[in-house]
Design an enzyme around this catalytic site. Structure first.
Site, PDB file in Angstrom:
ATOM      1  N   ASP A 265      -3.317  -0.628  -8.545  1.00 34.38           N
ATOM      2  CA  ASP A 265      -2.008  -1.289  -8.465  1.00 34.38           C
ATOM      3  C   ASP A 265      -2.064  -2.673  -7.819  1.00 34.38           C
ATOM      4  OD1 ASP A 265      -2.657  -0.453  -5.936  1.00 34.38           O
ATOM      5  OD2 ASP A 265      -0.594  -0.046  -5.355  1.00 34.38           O
TER       6      ASP A 265
ATOM      7  N   TYR B 202      -8.088  -8.912  -1.713  1.00 33.12           N
ATOM      8  CA  TYR B 202      -9.100  -8.171  -0.958  1.00 33.12           C
ATOM      9  C   TYR B 202     -10.374  -8.982  -0.731  1.00 33.12           C
ATOM     10  CZ  TYR B 202      -6.494  -3.785  -1.031  1.00 33.12           C
ATOM     11  OH  TYR B 202      -5.565  -2.800  -0.825  1.00 33.12           O
TER      12      TYR B 202
HETATM   13  C1  G6P Z   1      -2.662  -1.343  -2.328  1.00 33.65           C
HETATM   14  C2  G6P Z   1      -4.003  -1.059  -2.909  1.00 33.65           C
HETATM   15  C3  G6P Z   1      -4.307   0.375  -2.814  1.00 33.65           C
HETATM   16  C4  G6P Z   1      -4.143   0.868  -1.418  1.00 33.65           C
HETATM   17  C5  G6P Z   1      -2.810   0.529  -0.870  1.00 33.65           C
HETATM   18  C6  G6P Z   1      -2.786   0.889   0.598  1.00 33.65           C
HETATM   19  O1  G6P Z   1      -1.669  -0.814  -3.095  1.00 33.65           O
HETATM   20  O2  G6P Z   1      -4.194  -1.465  -4.224  1.00 33.65           O
HETATM   21  O3  G6P Z   1      -5.614   0.535  -3.242  1.00 33.65           O
HETATM   22  O4  G6P Z   1      -4.256   2.244  -1.392  1.00 33.65           O
HETATM   23  O5  G6P Z   1      -2.580  -0.824  -1.030  1.00 33.65           O
HETATM   24  O6  G6P Z   1      -1.553   0.654   1.077  1.00 33.65           O
HETATM   25  P1  G6P Z   1      -1.119   1.106   2.528  1.00 33.65           P
HETATM   26  O7  G6P Z   1       0.300   0.715   2.575  1.00 33.65           O
HETATM   27  O8  G6P Z   1      -1.366   2.581   2.613  1.00 33.65           O
HETATM   28  O9  G6P Z   1      -1.996   0.335   3.473  1.00 33.65           O
END
Ligand code: G6P
Length: 438
Positions: A168, A262
């Protein structure tokens, strides 16, 4: 009507995804939503609340929660997998252990990603095998993290499975780009992108008429990164806000492309470590924030017996999952960024690498579009990172300490083999209930 299983039913994201599915029933009709998790109690709270919600808003859709694989996986068309092996308690370890050694602590990048990967592979393969047994025709739409390592593991260890890997993050970034240049939706953009998961670049973005949108997006990024110029929409999420802003410095390394956020972990690990709190990481933020909120709201619904007035909201951001399911179900040939085996799509790059590139998705699955040659800077970075991911999967398969040490040493986020070894030894200890024995 389609039957769907959400694997990782107890996830904080499940209610938002169910609400999103309900919002799309017209173009993607659903008979039953099944929830599957190995944590019965956690899943039950989500399931009980969602059942009340479904009865009120879409009484035609059935909900079934189970910890029994047969019940959960038989007679389904799609499995949406977002499992988190070890839950947030282990995410906390993935983030804090590297930080203790002065290294980036992130759940998908660097040592945290390897650690999480070694846990996730088992969980994802287990689901692939249940599907093979109970619904061999079903497709797994997988967005379990760390997506890069999970994708490589399924390619290598379950080569014939019907699994589509998607992330995502490019979608989230494209939404920000669209907003920042005044478009209503990312869907007005047609993009070219290549890289690895959480490690890629946009090279071309146009509107449907072919007008080049890159110059105006780049102009915005050079000033504000992917943040809006006020930053006001992100105030609640300090860590993400920083990531979106930092994209400005990441982009400066190649002014003709737009980076995945990232990359900050690989280009500026020193900055990231300096700006991390080794006692309070993203896992703590999520546990105190989203987790508390979602489970609190679910409990409210259960106590009141109604979802009226609930603050749980649609995760519209997750509608790409419906786009993906629709693409397969109705052969729409939608153009989507998928994580697929390269097989020559990037002509000067390892054929067996799992790369993230545009594909056309239809009833036969994904058809990668050709990317051609990529420049030396990106190619060299990607080669190093693919090495990390492949060595991790080999380490898992062969139960090899040596290979996991090599993988950690190879990561751009880790300064030396001795630091890698110290981190590895701590990770082994922390993961003793989850990793294969090395
Ligand atoms: C984004 C990344 C995901 C990840 C998420 C974590 O959506 O693409 O790979 O899992 O962020 O989000 P959080 O809010 O749990 O740090």
């Amino acid at each position: 009507k389609f039957n769907i299983t959400i694997a990782g039913g107890g996830s904080t994201f499940t209610p938002g995804i169910i609400l999103m599915l309900l919002d799309h029933l017209e173009d993607f009709p659903i008979g039953t939503i099944k929830l599957y998790d190995n944590d019965k109690e956690r899943q039950q709270t989500i399931a009980d609340a969602c059942e009340i919600l479904l009865n009120e808003r879409a009484p035609g859709v059935k909900l079934q929660a189970s910890t029994d694989p047969k019940t959960a996986f038989e007679n389904v068309d799609f499995v949406m997998a977002h499992i988190r092996v070890g839950k947030y308690a282990m995410r906390e370890q993935d983030e804090k252990i590297p930080l203790k050694h002065g290294v980036v602590g992130q759940e998908t990048c660097g040592p945290g990603g390897l650690s999480y990967g070694m846990r996730s592979i088992t969980g994802v393969l287990e689901i692939v095998d249940y599907m093979e047994k109970y619904s061999p025709q079903a497709w797994m739409l997988n967005y379990s993290n760390p997506a890069a390592i999970v994708a490589e593991a399924t390619r290598k260890l379950r080569p014939n499975s019907r699994i589509l890997n998607i992330c995502d993050m490019p979608i989230g970034i494209e939404e920000l780009m669209a907003t920042n240049i005044g478009l209503k939706s990312r869907k007005e953009m047609v993009v070219k992108y290549y890289g690895l998961n959480h490690f890629g670049w946009w090279t071309d973005i146009r509107d449907k008429s072919g007008k080049d949108l890159m110059p105006s997006i780049i102009q915005h990024v050079e000033k504000f990164g992917y943040s809006t110029d006020t930053g006001s929409d992100m105030e609640q999420e300090a860590s993400w806000n920083d990531t979106f802003k930092k994209a400005r410095d990441v982009q400066a390394l190649d002014k003709h492309t737009l980076p995945n956020t990232y990359l900050k972990y690989y280009f500026f690990p020193d900055y990231v470590v300096e700006h991390s709190n080794k006692d309070y990481t993203r896992a703590n933020e999520v546990m105190a924030g989203r987790e508390k909120f979602v489970f609190g709201e679910c409990q409210n619904i259960i106590d009141k017996g109604t979802a009226e007035g609930t603050e749980l909201t649609i995760d519209e951001h997750a509608s790409y999952i419906v786009d993906l399911a629709r693409a397969i179900a109705f052969n729409t040939k939608e153009r989507m960024l998928m994580i697929v085996e390269n097989k020559g799509a990037i002509s000067n790059f390892e054929p067996t690498a799992m790369v993230e590139i545009p594909c056309l998705v239809g009833s036969e699955g994904q058809e990668p579009l050709s990317v051609g040659e990529i420049p030396r800077f990106q190619k060299s970075l990607m080669e190093q990172q693919v090495g990390v991911e492949k060595l991790t999967v080999e380490a898992y398969e062969e139960q090899s300490y040596q290979k996991l040490w090599q993988a950690l040493t190879l990561s751009r986020t880790v300064p030396s083999a001795s630091v890698a070894k110290n981190i590895l030894d701590d990770l082994i200890e922390a993961n003793k209930d989850y990793w294969p024995e090395l």
